[in-house]
Design a protein around this motif. Structure first.
Motif, PDB file in Angstrom:
ATOM      1  N   GLU A  93      86.798  90.201  30.918  1.00  0.00           N
ATOM      2  CA  GLU A  93      85.925  89.048  30.671  1.00  0.00           C
ATOM      3  C   GLU A  93      84.662  89.472  29.913  1.00  0.00           C
ATOM      4  OE1 GLU A  93      85.187  87.188  34.412  1.00  0.00           O
ATOM      5  OE2 GLU A  93      87.283  86.556  34.684  1.00  0.00           O
ATOM      6  N   VAL A  94      84.128  90.651  30.230  1.00  0.00           N
ATOM      7  CA  VAL A  94      82.948  91.141  29.519  1.00  0.00           C
ATOM      8  C   VAL A  94      83.281  91.396  28.050  1.00  0.00           C
ATOM      9  CG1 VAL A  94      81.358  93.090  29.290  1.00  0.00           C
ATOM     10  CG2 VAL A  94      81.807  92.101  31.537  1.00  0.00           C
ATOM     11  N   LEU A  95      84.410  92.014  27.784  1.00  0.00           N
ATOM     12  CA  LEU A  95      84.812  92.307  26.402  1.00  0.00           C
ATOM     13  C   LEU A  95      85.052  91.027  25.613  1.00  0.00           C
ATOM     14  CD1 LEU A  95      87.226  95.314  27.039  1.00  0.00           C
ATOM     15  CD2 LEU A  95      84.885  95.397  26.153  1.00  0.00           C
ATOM     16  N   ALA A  97      94.817  92.562  22.014  1.00  0.00           N
ATOM     17  CA  ALA A  97      93.735  91.797  21.388  1.00  0.00           C
ATOM     18  C   ALA A  97      92.690  92.700  20.751  1.00  0.00           C
ATOM     19  CB  ALA A  97      93.069  90.901  22.435  1.00  0.00           C
ATOM     20  N   TRP A  98      92.628  93.968  21.199  1.00  0.00           N
ATOM     21  CA  TRP A  98      91.611  94.883  20.691  1.00  0.00           C
ATOM     22  C   TRP A  98      92.234  96.158  20.131  1.00  0.00           C
ATOM     23  CZ3 TRP A  98      90.818  93.735  26.197  1.00  0.00           C
ATOM     24  CH2 TRP A  98      90.064  92.575  26.396  1.00  0.00           C
ATOM     25  N   PHE A 105      82.352 104.810  12.914  1.00  0.00           N
ATOM     26  CA  PHE A 105      81.172 104.043  12.524  1.00  0.00           C
ATOM     27  C   PHE A 105      81.469 102.568  12.260  1.00  0.00           C
ATOM     28  CE2 PHE A 105      80.080 108.448  11.691  1.00  0.00           C
ATOM     29  CZ  PHE A 105      78.826 108.526  12.249  1.00  0.00           C
ATOM     30  N   HIS A 106      82.687 102.156  12.594  1.00  0.00           N
ATOM     31  CA  HIS A 106      83.040 100.740  12.453  1.00  0.00           C
ATOM     32  C   HIS A 106      83.443 100.134  13.797  1.00  0.00           C
ATOM     33  CE1 HIS A 106      82.885 100.933   8.068  1.00  0.00           C
ATOM     34  NE2 HIS A 106      83.541 102.078   8.149  1.00  0.00           N
ATOM     35  N   VAL A 107      83.199 100.871  14.868  1.00  0.00           N
ATOM     36  CA  VAL A 107      83.506 100.385  16.211  1.00  0.00           C
ATOM     37  C   VAL A 107      82.348  99.525  16.712  1.00  0.00           C
ATOM     38  CG1 VAL A 107      83.920 101.088  18.586  1.00  0.00           C
ATOM     39  CG2 VAL A 107      84.955 102.374  16.718  1.00  0.00           C
ATOM     40  N   ASP A 108      82.650  98.414  17.380  1.00  0.00           N
ATOM     41  CA  ASP A 108      81.567  97.521  17.829  1.00  0.00           C
ATOM     42  C   ASP A 108      81.216  97.679  19.301  1.00  0.00           C
ATOM     43  OD1 ASP A 108      83.348  95.451  19.364  1.00  0.00           O
ATOM     44  OD2 ASP A 108      84.254  95.561  17.384  1.00  0.00           O
ATOM     45  N   THR A 109      82.153  98.209  20.125  1.00  0.00           N
ATOM     46  CA  THR A 109      81.928  98.281  21.566  1.00  0.00           C
ATOM     47  C   THR A 109      82.414  99.613  22.113  1.00  0.00           C
ATOM     48  OG1 THR A 109      82.329  95.887  21.714  1.00  0.00           O
ATOM     49  CG2 THR A 109      82.341  97.113  23.782  1.00  0.00           C
ATOM     50  N   SER A 110      81.685 100.144  23.088  1.00  0.00           N
ATOM     51  CA  SER A 110      82.131 101.355  23.778  1.00  0.00           C
ATOM     52  C   SER A 110      82.192 101.089  25.274  1.00  0.00           C
ATOM     53  CB  SER A 110      81.207 102.535  23.478  1.00  0.00           C
ATOM     54  OG  SER A 110      79.888 102.281  23.907  1.00  0.00           O
ATOM     55  N   THR A 130      77.587 102.472  19.176  1.00  0.00           N
ATOM     56  CA  THR A 130      78.049 101.091  19.060  1.00  0.00           C
ATOM     57  C   THR A 130      76.916 100.103  19.344  1.00  0.00           C
ATOM     58  OG1 THR A 130      78.767 101.095  21.367  1.00  0.00           O
ATOM     59  CG2 THR A 130      80.394 101.713  19.704  1.00  0.00           C
ATOM     60  N   LEU A 131      77.089  98.872  18.894  1.00  0.00           N
ATOM     61  CA  LEU A 131      76.084  97.839  19.143  1.00  0.00           C
ATOM     62  C   LEU A 131      76.199  97.241  20.543  1.00  0.00           C
ATOM     63  CD1 LEU A 131      75.965  95.897  15.742  1.00  0.00           C
ATOM     64  CD2 LEU A 131      74.249  97.444  16.694  1.00  0.00           C
ATOM     65  N   LYS A 132      77.367  97.413  21.168  1.00  0.00           N
ATOM     66  CA  LYS A 132      77.574  96.898  22.519  1.00  0.00           C
ATOM     67  C   LYS A 132      78.161  98.019  23.363  1.00  0.00           C
ATOM     68  CE  LYS A 132      78.735  92.612  20.202  1.00  0.00           C
ATOM     69  NZ  LYS A 132      79.846  91.748  19.749  1.00  0.00           N
ATOM     70  N   CYS A 133      77.673  98.139  24.592  1.00  0.00           N
ATOM     71  CA  CYS A 133      78.128  99.231  25.445  1.00  0.00           C
ATOM     72  C   CYS A 133      78.333  98.717  26.871  1.00  0.00           C
ATOM     73  CB  CYS A 133      77.117 100.379  25.439  1.00  0.00           C
ATOM     74  SG  CYS A 133      77.663 101.849  26.326  1.00  0.00           S
ATOM     75  N   VAL A 134      79.461  99.131  27.465  1.00  0.00           N
ATOM     76  CA  VAL A 134      79.787  98.740  28.835  1.00  0.00           C
ATOM     77  C   VAL A 134      79.860 100.000  29.697  1.00  0.00           C
ATOM     78  CG1 VAL A 134      81.411  97.560  30.352  1.00  0.00           C
ATOM     79  CG2 VAL A 134      81.140  96.795  27.977  1.00  0.00           C
ATOM     80  N   PHE A 135      79.086 100.004  30.781  1.00  0.00           N
ATOM     81  CA  PHE A 135      79.110 101.115  31.727  1.00  0.00           C
ATOM     82  C   PHE A 135      79.830 100.674  32.996  1.00  0.00           C
ATOM     83  CE2 PHE A 135      75.314 101.918  29.156  1.00  0.00           C
ATOM     84  CZ  PHE A 135      75.528 103.242  28.788  1.00  0.00           C
TER      85      PHE A 135
END
Length: 214
Positions: free
Chosen positions: A67-69, A95-96, A113-118, A148-153
């Motif tokens: 859901e976060v992604l 989807a990803w 350098f083209h990845v948006d989320t980690s 990345t511009l978005k990061c999930v821990f």
């Protein structure tokens, strides 16, 4: 001849003649508690640091991460290789684009350098500062949380500690025989301010940060 061996030899000889006395460090937490429990304290300050906090559980972790992604509108995901779940099972419909960080920067720089989320696992959470502690390793190299511009821990609730002192000790304990080359303390989205005091997000790291507690 390189100067490095000469310098190291001189240091070692000097240590034999002049030993360094080690004194036990006493730490006293000077910050006032805002909440009754570590979990409440952590969520309170982590939210103030402008990170999104999601309360989950081991059973619901996969669904909450999904859901976060989706909310981040992620397309390409760079992920650590020691995650507590399988991203392929999470993404049955593909989807990803999922990129495990198991190669050097030179080998995957065209993709990196083209990845948006980690997505990576945090080592600990520091309750009275609202931070996550991250130890760079071969499973999660140092760029994982920075590029990345978005990061999930993903943060285990059992790893929450009260203070910065305890957080540093927890990070150091991961490699007791050798101090880690890179330890990160991340409070939320990267932010900086120019001379006009205008805050800009995402200059030196992620623009959006989410912590999933499980």
């Amino acid at each position: 001849m390189s100067s490095k061996p000469v310098v190291l030899e001189r240091v070692q000889n000097a240590l034999k003649r002049h030993t360094i006395a080690h004194e036990e460090v006493h730490f006293k937490n000077m910050l006032r508690d805002e909440k009754e429990s570590l979990l409440e304290e952590y969520i309170h300050f982590q939210t103030l640091n402008r990170a999104q906090v999601v309360q989950s559980s081991p059973e619901n972790l996969a669904q909450d991460l999904k859901e976060v992604l989706v909310g981040f509108e992620s397309e390409k995901i760079l992920h650590a290789t020691d995650l507590p779940l399988d991203l392929d099972e999470l993404d049955s419909q593909h989807a990803w684009v999922k990129i495990p960080y198991n190669q050097s920067v030179e080998e995957i720089k065209d993709t990196l350098f083209h990845v948006d989320t980690s997505v990576l696992k945090a080592t600990c959470g520091i309750a009275n500062l609202g931070m996550v502690g991250v130890l760079s390793s071969s499973f999660a190299p140092r760029l994982t949380s920075l590029i990345t511009l978005k990061c999930v821990f993903l943060l285990e609730k059992s790893t929450l500690v009260k203070s910065l002192h305890e957080g540093i000790e927890t990070l150091k304990a991961q490699n007791p025989d050798r101090l880690a080359t890179n330890m990160l303390l991340i409070g939320g989205p990267s932010r900086t301010a120019d001379i006009e005091l205008k805050t800009v997000f995402g200059v030196h790291g992620p623009m959006e940060v989410c912590v999933i507690l499980y």
